[in-house]
Design a protein around this motif. Sequence first.
Motif, PDB file in Angstrom:
ATOM      1  N   LEU A  16       0.833  -1.209   0.000  1.00 38.22           N
ATOM      2  CA  LEU A  16       0.000   0.000   0.000  1.00 38.22           C
ATOM      3  C   LEU A  16       0.866   1.257   0.000  1.00 38.22           C
ATOM      4  CD1 LEU A  16      -2.926  -0.804   2.459  1.00 38.22           C
ATOM      5  CD2 LEU A  16      -3.097  -0.265   0.024  1.00 38.22           C
ATOM      6  N   GLU A  17       1.921   1.241   0.790  1.00 40.24           N
ATOM      7  CA  GLU A  17       2.827   2.393   0.813  1.00 40.24           C
ATOM      8  C   GLU A  17       3.423   2.626  -0.566  1.00 40.24           C
ATOM      9  OE1 GLU A  17       5.632   1.295   3.820  1.00 40.24           O
ATOM     10  OE2 GLU A  17       4.394   2.086   5.437  1.00 40.24           O
ATOM     11  N   GLN A  18       3.829   1.570  -1.235  1.00 37.53           N
ATOM     12  CA  GLN A  18       4.427   1.702  -2.560  1.00 37.53           C
ATOM     13  C   GLN A  18       3.431   2.293  -3.558  1.00 37.53           C
ATOM     14  OE1 GLN A  18       7.741   1.196  -3.427  1.00 37.53           O
ATOM     15  NE2 GLN A  18       7.851   1.179  -1.197  1.00 37.53           N
ATOM     16  N   ALA A  19       2.168   1.912  -3.444  1.00 38.76           N
ATOM     17  CA  ALA A  19       1.138   2.494  -4.310  1.00 38.76           C
ATOM     18  C   ALA A  19       1.032   3.999  -4.047  1.00 38.76           C
ATOM     19  CB  ALA A  19      -0.209   1.810  -4.075  1.00 38.76           C
ATOM     20  N   GLY A  20       1.062   4.386  -2.788  1.00 32.18           N
ATOM     21  CA  GLY A  20       1.013   5.803  -2.444  1.00 32.18           C
ATOM     22  C   GLY A  20       2.222   6.562  -2.958  1.00 32.18           C
ATOM     23  N   PHE A  21       3.396   5.974  -2.810  1.00 31.72           N
ATOM     24  CA  PHE A  21       4.613   6.623  -3.299  1.00 31.72           C
ATOM     25  C   PHE A  21       4.584   6.782  -4.811  1.00 31.72           C
ATOM     26  CE2 PHE A  21       6.778   5.061   0.713  1.00 31.72           C
ATOM     27  CZ  PHE A  21       6.803   6.310   1.300  1.00 31.72           C
ATOM     28  N   LYS A  22       4.017   5.808  -5.500  1.00 27.51           N
ATOM     29  CA  LYS A  22       3.905   5.906  -6.957  1.00 27.51           C
ATOM     30  C   LYS A  22       3.046   7.119  -7.336  1.00 27.51           C
ATOM     31  CE  LYS A  22       4.451   4.001 -11.062  1.00 27.51           C
ATOM     32  NZ  LYS A  22       5.720   3.637 -11.657  1.00 27.51           N
ATOM     33  N   LEU A  23       1.937   7.317  -6.622  1.00 33.04           N
ATOM     34  CA  LEU A  23       1.071   8.467  -6.884  1.00 33.04           C
ATOM     35  C   LEU A  23       1.776   9.785  -6.580  1.00 33.04           C
ATOM     36  CD1 LEU A  23      -2.323   7.195  -5.437  1.00 33.04           C
ATOM     37  CD2 LEU A  23      -1.753   7.573  -7.838  1.00 33.04           C
ATOM     38  N   VAL A  24       2.466   9.842  -5.456  1.00 26.59           N
ATOM     39  CA  VAL A  24       3.159  11.070  -5.091  1.00 26.59           C
ATOM     40  C   VAL A  24       4.280  11.372  -6.089  1.00 26.59           C
ATOM     41  CG1 VAL A  24       4.606  12.174  -3.331  1.00 26.59           C
ATOM     42  CG2 VAL A  24       2.545  10.950  -2.650  1.00 26.59           C
ATOM     43  N   ALA A  25       4.975  10.349  -6.528  1.00 23.86           N
ATOM     44  CA  ALA A  25       6.039  10.558  -7.516  1.00 23.86           C
ATOM     45  C   ALA A  25       5.458  11.129  -8.808  1.00 23.86           C
ATOM     46  CB  ALA A  25       6.769   9.245  -7.794  1.00 23.86           C
ATOM     47  N   ALA A  26       4.309  10.621  -9.223  1.00 26.08           N
ATOM     48  CA  ALA A  26       3.664  11.157 -10.420  1.00 26.08           C
ATOM     49  C   ALA A  26       3.267  12.613 -10.205  1.00 26.08           C
ATOM     50  CB  ALA A  26       2.436  10.321 -10.787  1.00 26.08           C
ATOM     51  N   GLY A  27       2.797  12.935  -9.010  1.00 29.35           N
ATOM     52  CA  GLY A  27       2.446  14.314  -8.696  1.00 29.35           C
ATOM     53  C   GLY A  27       3.655  15.221  -8.719  1.00 29.35           C
ATOM     54  N   LEU A  28       4.772  14.726  -8.225  1.00 31.65           N
ATOM     55  CA  LEU A  28       5.990  15.520  -8.231  1.00 31.65           C
ATOM     56  C   LEU A  28       6.451  15.793  -9.664  1.00 31.65           C
ATOM     57  CD1 LEU A  28       8.271  16.874  -6.712  1.00 31.65           C
ATOM     58  CD2 LEU A  28       9.402  14.652  -6.565  1.00 31.65           C
ATOM     59  N   VAL A  29       6.425  14.785 -10.503  1.00 31.34           N
ATOM     60  CA  VAL A  29       6.797  14.970 -11.908  1.00 31.34           C
ATOM     61  C   VAL A  29       5.886  16.002 -12.556  1.00 31.34           C
ATOM     62  CG1 VAL A  29       6.883  13.839 -14.167  1.00 31.34           C
ATOM     63  CG2 VAL A  29       7.862  12.703 -12.169  1.00 31.34           C
ATOM     64  N   TYR A  30       4.597  15.899 -12.262  1.00 34.57           N
ATOM     65  CA  TYR A  30       3.627  16.850 -12.812  1.00 34.57           C
ATOM     66  C   TYR A  30       3.964  18.270 -12.365  1.00 34.57           C
ATOM     67  CZ  TYR A  30      -0.857  19.039 -13.836  1.00 34.57           C
ATOM     68  OH  TYR A  30      -1.843  19.874 -14.307  1.00 34.57           O
ATOM     69  N   CYS A  31       4.280  18.435 -11.074  1.00 32.87           N
ATOM     70  CA  CYS A  31       4.623  19.758 -10.547  1.00 32.87           C
ATOM     71  C   CYS A  31       5.850  20.337 -11.230  1.00 32.87           C
ATOM     72  CB  CYS A  31       4.907  19.675  -9.053  1.00 32.87           C
ATOM     73  SG  CYS A  31       3.460  19.510  -8.039  1.00 32.87           S
ATOM     74  N   LEU A  32       6.826  19.501 -11.453  1.00 28.07           N
ATOM     75  CA  LEU A  32       8.066  19.979 -12.060  1.00 28.07           C
ATOM     76  C   LEU A  32       7.893  20.295 -13.542  1.00 28.07           C
ATOM     77  CD1 LEU A  32      10.606  17.581 -10.321  1.00 28.07           C
ATOM     78  CD2 LEU A  32      10.155  19.981  -9.787  1.00 28.07           C
ATOM     79  N   ASP A  33       7.065  19.504 -14.211  1.00 24.61           N
ATOM     80  CA  ASP A  33       6.833  19.723 -15.646  1.00 24.61           C
ATOM     81  C   ASP A  33       5.859  20.871 -15.923  1.00 24.61           C
ATOM     82  OD1 ASP A  33       8.540  17.651 -16.246  1.00 24.61           O
ATOM     83  OD2 ASP A  33       6.948  16.205 -16.709  1.00 24.61           O
TER      84      ASP A  33
ATOM     85  N   VAL B 104       2.467  18.656  -2.511  1.00 29.17           N
ATOM     86  CA  VAL B 104       3.020  17.339  -2.832  1.00 29.17           C
ATOM     87  C   VAL B 104       3.947  16.878  -1.713  1.00 29.17           C
ATOM     88  CG1 VAL B 104       4.429  16.035  -4.482  1.00 29.17           C
ATOM     89  CG2 VAL B 104       2.724  17.661  -5.306  1.00 29.17           C
ATOM     90  N   GLU B 105       4.686  17.812  -1.124  1.00 31.28           N
ATOM     91  CA  GLU B 105       5.538  17.468   0.010  1.00 31.28           C
ATOM     92  C   GLU B 105       4.687  16.972   1.185  1.00 31.28           C
ATOM     93  OE1 GLU B 105       8.906  19.370   2.996  1.00 31.28           O
ATOM     94  OE2 GLU B 105       7.901  20.665   1.562  1.00 31.28           O
ATOM     95  N   ARG B 106       3.572  17.659   1.448  1.00 36.31           N
ATOM     96  CA  ARG B 106       2.675  17.217   2.531  1.00 36.31           C
ATOM     97  C   ARG B 106       2.143  15.815   2.265  1.00 36.31           C
ATOM     98  NH1 ARG B 106       1.585  22.648   2.919  1.00 36.31           N
ATOM     99  NH2 ARG B 106      -0.011  22.703   1.323  1.00 36.31           N
ATOM    100  N   LEU B 107       1.779  15.541   1.008  1.00 33.14           N
ATOM    101  CA  LEU B 107       1.297  14.207   0.670  1.00 33.14           C
ATOM    102  C   LEU B 107       2.381  13.161   0.914  1.00 33.14           C
ATOM    103  CD1 LEU B 107      -0.624  15.010  -2.642  1.00 33.14           C
ATOM    104  CD2 LEU B 107      -1.626  14.409  -0.413  1.00 33.14           C
ATOM    105  N   PHE B 108       3.597  13.492   0.505  1.00 34.16           N
ATOM    106  CA  PHE B 108       4.722  12.573   0.733  1.00 34.16           C
ATOM    107  C   PHE B 108       4.912  12.317   2.219  1.00 34.16           C
ATOM    108  CE2 PHE B 108       9.175  11.952   1.773  1.00 34.16           C
ATOM    109  CZ  PHE B 108       9.431  10.767   1.089  1.00 34.16           C
ATOM    110  N   MET B 109       4.863  13.363   3.024  1.00 35.29           N
ATOM    111  CA  MET B 109       5.084  13.217   4.452  1.00 35.29           C
ATOM    112  C   MET B 109       3.989  12.385   5.119  1.00 35.29           C
ATOM    113  SD  MET B 109       7.987  14.449   4.879  1.00 35.29           S
ATOM    114  CE  MET B 109       8.083  14.368   6.651  1.00 35.29           C
ATOM    115  N   ARG B 110       2.801  12.394   4.579  1.00 35.76           N
ATOM    116  CA  ARG B 110       1.739  11.528   5.123  1.00 35.76           C
ATOM    117  C   ARG B 110       2.103  10.057   4.961  1.00 35.76           C
ATOM    118  NH1 ARG B 110      -3.900  14.025   2.889  1.00 35.76           N
ATOM    119  NH2 ARG B 110      -3.727  16.038   3.915  1.00 35.76           N
TER     120      ARG B 110
END
Length: 89
Positions: A49-66, A81-87
């Motif tokens: 479950l954590e890995q699924a969450g990290f995958k989503l946050v990573a996609a969000g980070l890429v989106y933010c940077l792009d 996105v940082e807050r989501l990661f910290m959760r």
Amino acid sequence: MELPEDVVDDVRKRLRRVAGQVQGIERMLEEGRECRDIVTQLSAATRALEQAGFKLVAAGLVYCLDNPDQAESEGYGLPEVERLFMRLA
């Protein structure tokens, strides 16, 4: 923010795997399996479950940077996105 289809597919695959793990854990409880075996499976499901969450946050980070301006206007700036990661951390 619209998630890329490959990310959605990957997360859904991970969630199906977790669902199977949870069903297996329920069977283990019904069968009276050893506590250590059940805890091991619970740990694996939690990690999945954590890995699924990290995958989503990573996609969000890429989106933010792009797309920084669009991400910010949609409420997905880097601080969010940082807050989501910290959760998840």
